[in-house]
Design a protein around this motif. Structure first.
Motif, short mmCIF file in Angstrom:
data_model
loop_
_atom_site.label_atom_id
_atom_site.label_comp_id
_atom_site.label_asym_id
_atom_site.label_seq_id
_atom_site.Cartn_x
_atom_site.Cartn_y
_atom_site.Cartn_z
N ASP A 78 -3.27 -2.36 2.94
CA ASP A 78 -3.88 -1.83 4.03
C ASP A 78 -4.43 -0.70 3.86
O ASP A 78 -5.27 -0.19 4.46
CB ASP A 78 -2.94 -2.31 5.13
N THR A 79 -3.80 0.21 3.24
CA THR A 79 -3.59 2.03 3.37
C THR A 79 -5.29 2.04 2.31
O THR A 79 -5.97 2.90 2.93
CB THR A 79 -2.48 2.21 3.10
N LYS A 95 1.16 -3.31 2.35
CA LYS A 95 0.52 -2.06 3.37
C LYS A 95 0.34 -0.77 2.33
O LYS A 95 -0.74 -0.37 3.22
CB LYS A 95 2.17 -1.46 3.58
N GLU A 96 0.54 -1.12 1.72
CA GLU A 96 -0.24 -0.36 0.02
C GLU A 96 -2.01 -0.56 0.20
O GLU A 96 -2.45 -0.20 -0.15
CB GLU A 96 -0.11 -0.13 -0.52
N LEU A 144 -3.09 0.12 14.43
CA LEU A 144 -3.39 1.51 14.54
C LEU A 144 -3.84 2.05 16.18
O LEU A 144 -3.15 2.81 16.97
CB LEU A 144 -4.74 2.02 13.05
N THR A 173 -13.95 5.60 5.36
CA THR A 173 -12.77 5.73 4.47
C THR A 173 -12.55 4.08 4.05
O THR A 173 -11.31 3.45 3.83
CB THR A 173 -11.57 5.64 4.96
N ARG A 174 -13.48 2.99 5.06
CA ARG A 174 -13.25 1.18 4.99
C ARG A 174 -13.70 0.93 3.80
O ARG A 174 -14.74 1.19 3.61
CB ARG A 174 -12.89 0.92 6.29
N HIS A 193 1.09 -4.13 -5.85
CA HIS A 193 0.86 -3.03 -4.72
C HIS A 193 1.69 -3.81 -3.16
O HIS A 193 1.13 -5.12 -3.77
CB HIS A 193 -0.25 -2.49 -4.14
N ASN A 252 -8.50 0.56 4.60
CA ASN A 252 -8.45 0.99 5.08
C ASN A 252 -8.64 2.84 5.55
O ASN A 252 -9.73 3.30 6.45
CB ASN A 252 -7.15 1.11 6.57
N LYS A 253 -8.15 3.18 4.75
CA LYS A 253 -8.05 4.80 4.71
C LYS A 253 -8.33 5.12 2.90
O LYS A 253 -8.43 6.40 3.40
CB LYS A 253 -6.35 5.45 5.00
N LYS A 254 -8.04 4.73 2.26
CA LYS A 254 -8.66 5.69 0.66
C LYS A 254 -9.80 5.31 0.82
O LYS A 254 -10.58 5.22 -0.29
CB LYS A 254 -7.94 5.71 -0.08
#
Length: 402
Positions: free
Chosen positions: A265-266, A262-263, A123, A241-242, A259, A269-271
């Motif tokens: 990781d999302t 990539k999912e 990122l 969000t991490r 999953h 890191n983001k959810k």
């Protein structure tokens, strides 16, 4: 002497223009929501408070930088007559691995190393590199300096930075703890030493950078011996969000549940973090505190988890350091969240720390001691200034004289 500092992200770009003669900010601002149909520009001139904010149609970071440059030299809104007044540009860069461990003038070799570490910073590193190349295009001939987030943590001993996995993965692939937020931890270490009337090499601190991203560092005699973030900024504390620390088998299990990597990781890191636990569709500490005060049990749980993890690391680092001069709070949450500082510090009585409620309230975004006079050691709020640290590193790296 004017130095421009750029912090380029995947969808944003922050900029600060300094006059290094007296370390003052001439202008600052940012572009937000780059890559969308409504990129927003904020520009502030510090001398008189002039402010511009609005949607500016740009397609990418390079176009955004051109708009910033135009604003800086605008006859009505600018702060200088010509871009040639800028003597250097400093960039925040996430990761250069073990190949770059100090600020460095950018050349093709440096850019290649930044590219090499994109897999560990997918990122940040691409955006950081894009910021450098945008500056090279917009202001050719002006030197660029890369200041790495990992630099301050490179004093960790092997027992701190190595993972307990086969050493071949470190030797072949560089898998180790690097640590991040280093520029912030270094700034507050220097600032806190000055605040205490000591030399940096004479202070031992636990520094807490608490914001949307969170990390802590154990600083002994001015040097880091451990930090919470690891190979990437995902390890360590619970964040906006991490997830922070978790059993590695959680990753394996999520993949086995169907999953993709990539999912996963999302998700992590983001959810996750405050966002994932709090149940209010926000990872912002202010929103979480408001929800908890309104009776939201999930938000209250998220706050308890956040504070508990900070407390756990304070205890661990205090023992590793053999005691400390001060526990230092910085970052958006660390500097401004009076309630969260109270949640954390109220659990540190076993270490001889006591919070002074009035001092805690008074230290809202400004430096000061928030512990009582009879505390065994101090608790301090110290606002960070990563941009000034980057500007200073830029000047020193190039050997420029103020």
């Amino acid at each position: 002497m004017k130095v421009l500092v750029i912090n380029a992200g995947s969808s944003s770009m922050k900029f600060t223009l300094f006059s290094m003669a007296n370390n003052t900010v001439l202008a600052k601002g940012q572009f937000e929501r780059l890559g969308t149909d409504k990129p927003n520009m904020i520009y502030k001139r510090l001398s008189d408070g002039l402010k511009f904010e609005g949607i500016v149609p740009v397609r990418n970071l390079e176009e955004a930088l051109k708009r910033v440059c135009a604003k800086l030299v605008d006859p009505a809104d600018g702060v200088m007559k010509d871009l040639g007044e800028i003597v250097a540009i400093g960039h925040r860069v996430l990761l250069g691995g073990e190949k770059i461990t100090k600020p460095v003038k950018v050349d093709e070799g440096v850019k290649e190393i930044i590219r090499e570490y994109i897999p560990l910073g997918p990122l940040h590193n691409p955006a950081n590199l894009a910021g450098i190349e945008a500056c090279e295009a917009a202001m050719p001939g002006i030197p660029n300096v890369a200041v790495f987030d990992t630099q301050f943590h490179m004093t960790m001993p092997p027992e701190a930075y190595l993972y307990a996995i086969p050493t071949e993965y470190y030797e072949k692939y560089g898998i180790r703890k690097y640590g991040f937020h280093g520029t912030s931890h270094r700034y507050v270490t220097l600032a806190t030493a000055e605040f205490l009337g000591k030399k940096p090499e004479d202070v031992t601190l636990i520094t807490c950078h608490l914001g949307n991203g969170c990390s802590m560092a154990a600083v002994k005699n001015g040097k880091v011996i451990d930090t919470t973030m690891g190979l990437t900024p995902l390890e360590g504390l619970m964040m906006g969000t991490r997830s922070g620390d978790l059993d590695p088998a959680v990753v394996i299990h999520l993949i086995e549940l169907g999953h993709s990597t990539k999912e996963v990781d999302t998700i992590l890191n983001k959810k996750s973090g405050l966002y994932g636990v709090g149940g209010i569709n926000s990872g912002d500490m202010r929103d979480m505190i408001n929800a908890a005060e309104g009776g939201n049990e999930q938000a209250e749980l998220a706050l308890k988890m956040f504070a508990r993890r900070v407390v756990k690391y304070v205890g661990a680092y205090y023992v590793l350091l053999g005691g400390a001069d001060a526990l230092v709070f910085t970052g958006g949450v660390g500097e401004y969240s009076v309630p969260m500082r109270k949640r954390i510090t109220s659990q540190l009585g076993a270490l001889g720390l006591k919070l002074d409620d009035e001092r805690n309230k008074e230290c809202f975004g400004k430096p000061g001691v928030i512990s009582t006079d009879d505390s065994k050691w101090k608790m301090i709020v110290m606002p960070t200034d990563e941009e000034l640290m980057i500007a200073t590193d830029t000047v020193n790296t190039l050997g420029l004289k103020k």
